[in-house]
Scaffold this active site. Structure first.
Site: not given
Ligand code: 5GP
Ligand code: ZN
Length: 114
Positions: A99, A30, A86, A7, A92
């Protein structure tokens, strides 16, 4: 959501490298890529995980999936990518704003999870 990272990205409080945007959907690279192409596609509406999708908010999720082929075409990876979600801390999920990871490139070829 005040303390949600994605957000904050949507509000421009945290910078991001935009790939695609429309009224309902935002996509950005990412920060810690797991493949040569690694993009996150999110609904602008805060939905904390796939487990929280309902009849009331599913149109935003549909918009995400309508955007994905456009994003793939834009990135030149059409018909050559994985979509990963995920759902939950135990598998994870680290950011609790729904997302979908779009992954493409050699690192994600030839390996199957299922
Ligand atoms: P999850 O682990 O929840 O499936 O994926 C979260 C993803 O968000 C991870 O791949 C992580 O690298 C990415 N991520 C976390 N913080 C940020 C951020 O501030 N900017 C961007 N561009 N990606 C982020
Ligand atoms: Zn949010």
């Amino acid at each position: 959501m005040d303390d949600c990272i994605f957000c904050k990205i949507l509000r421009g409080e945290i910078p991001s490298k935009k790939v695609y945007e429309d009224e309902t959907v935002y996509a950005f690279y990412d920060i810690n890529p797991a493949a040569p192409v690694h993009v996150l596609v999110i609904p602008k509406e805060h939905i904390s995980s796939a487990d929280q999708i309902t009849a009331e908010n599913s149109s935003a999720v549909a918009a995400v999936f309508e955007a994905i082929p456009k994003i793939a075409k834009q990135l030149g990876i059409q018909n050559n990518y994985r979509i990963i979600n995920n759902c939950g801390e135990k598998v994870g999920q680290s950011v609790f704003h729904l997302h979908f990871h779009i992954l493409s490139g050699s690192e994600v070829m030839g390996e199957r999870l299922i």
